[in-house]
Enzyme design. Structure first.
Site, short mmCIF file in Angstrom:
data_model
loop_
_atom_site.label_atom_id
_atom_site.label_comp_id
_atom_site.label_asym_id
_atom_site.label_seq_id
_atom_site.Cartn_x
_atom_site.Cartn_y
_atom_site.Cartn_z
N SER A 1 -27.94 -44.98 110.83
CA SER A 1 -26.63 -45.44 110.36
C SER A 1 -26.03 -46.51 111.27
CB SER A 1 -25.65 -44.28 110.29
OG SER A 1 -26.12 -43.28 109.42
N1 SAH Z 1 -28.22 -39.15 110.82
C1 SAH Z 1 -29.31 -40.09 110.65
C2 SAH Z 1 -29.13 -40.88 109.37
C3 SAH Z 1 -30.42 -40.97 108.65
S1 SAH Z 1 -30.34 -41.56 106.97
C4 SAH Z 1 -29.47 -41.01 111.85
O1 SAH Z 1 -28.57 -41.07 112.70
O2 SAH Z 1 -30.49 -41.67 111.96
C5 SAH Z 1 -30.16 -40.04 106.07
C6 SAH Z 1 -31.20 -38.97 106.28
O3 SAH Z 1 -30.90 -37.90 105.37
C7 SAH Z 1 -32.64 -39.38 106.00
O4 SAH Z 1 -33.43 -39.08 107.11
C8 SAH Z 1 -33.03 -38.53 104.78
O5 SAH Z 1 -34.40 -38.18 104.75
C9 SAH Z 1 -32.12 -37.33 104.95
N2 SAH Z 1 -31.88 -36.57 103.71
C10 SAH Z 1 -31.76 -37.05 102.45
N3 SAH Z 1 -31.54 -36.04 101.57
C11 SAH Z 1 -31.53 -34.89 102.29
C12 SAH Z 1 -31.36 -33.51 101.95
N4 SAH Z 1 -31.19 -33.09 100.69
N5 SAH Z 1 -31.40 -32.60 102.96
C13 SAH Z 1 -31.59 -32.98 104.26
N6 SAH Z 1 -31.77 -34.28 104.63
C14 SAH Z 1 -31.75 -35.22 103.66
#
Ligand code: SAH
Length: 228
Positions: free
Chosen positions: A71
């Site tokens: 993010s």
């Molecule tokens: N907090 C992360 C943001 C990653 S983007 C960071 O700081 O890098 C969002 C993430 O949510 C992705 O890794 C994706 O695989 C995950 N995601 C998407 N749907 C999800 C779900 N239903 N349950 C858990 N994780 C999920």
């Protein structure tokens, strides 16, 4: 697929770039010094592919493999600030991804639980966080289900764009707890979400506030067979 940074040095140059980023975040309205201090202590470039480290302190999102992103620093700062929790609070993160937001939550002094739905990201990020010394409980699971065994949580932070508020997450909030969730909002535009804060006032009462428009990767559909 990209890999986390192999070179874990944190040079004066990185530290200087990080200070400059903090200045930018202040200008953009981040006022919580605890959040800014935590972000000062977490080297964001460690969570990115070596190819991108020169841009690590730009206020930008980056690909982390498996079609996902780390993010924007502003988004991480704002979501952490919206939690408004003291050190020691128990927080559940949905979407471990690169582990950067998770590390910032750990740096805030929270007890952190984090769920990732993509196995390759989970397999990569869990040992990486450990190697860097960030103590968080990471799970390969479905964020729609939350983590009932460790509920209630003082805060739940969703880091992917959700089509609706998952019922299970509301039930896992402590009284007085907060859910910070970006909700798909057609009026905000295609692929955009409205940052939503839901507070559990008592057993059956929740209040809702919104905090502007953001852009996240989608929360992947609930998958049967994954535990909560
Ligand atoms: N907090 C992360 C943001 C990653 S983007 C960071 O700081 O890098 C969002 C993430 O949510 C992705 O890794 C994706 O695989 C995950 N995601 C998407 N749907 C999800 C779900 N239903 N349950 C858990 N994780 C999920």
């Amino acid at each position: 697929m990209s890999t986390p940074a192999a070179n874990l040095k944190d040079t004066y140059r990185h530290k200087g770039l990080r200070k400059a980023l903090l200045g930018k975040l202040r200008e953009m309205g981040i006022a919580d010094e605890g959040v800014l201090d935590a972000m000062d202590r977490v080297p964001r470039h460690h969570f990115m592919d070596d190819a991108f480290v020169h841009f690590a302190y730009d206020n930008k999102a980056f690909r982390i493999g498996a079609g996902q992103t780390i993010s924007h620093p502003f988004t991480v700062a704002r979501q952490t600030e919206l939690l408004g929790l003291p050190a020691g609070a128990k927080v559940l993160e949905i979407g471990t991804g690169s582990g950067y937001q998770c590390a910032v939550l750990v740096a805030m002094g929270f007890k952190v639980h984090s769920i990732e739905r993509q196995k390759d990201l989970y397999d990569r990020t869990t040992p990486f966080l450990k190697r860097l010394g960030y103590r968080a409980h990471c799970y390969y699971g479905d964020g729609y289900k939350g983590k009932k065994a460790f509920a209630p949580f003082d805060g739940i932070l969703v880091t992917c764009g959700a089509p609706h508020i998952p019922e299970a997450l509301l039930g896992q909030l402590a009284i007085g707890g907060k859910l910070i969730i970006p909700l798909d909002d057609a009026s905000a535009g295609e692929g955009k979400q409205t940052m939503t804060e839901v507070c559990r006032v008592d057993e059956g009462t929740f209040t809702k506030q919104t905090h502007g428009t953001f852009a996240f990767v989608p929360m992947l559909a609930a998958r049967s067979g994954l535990s909560g």
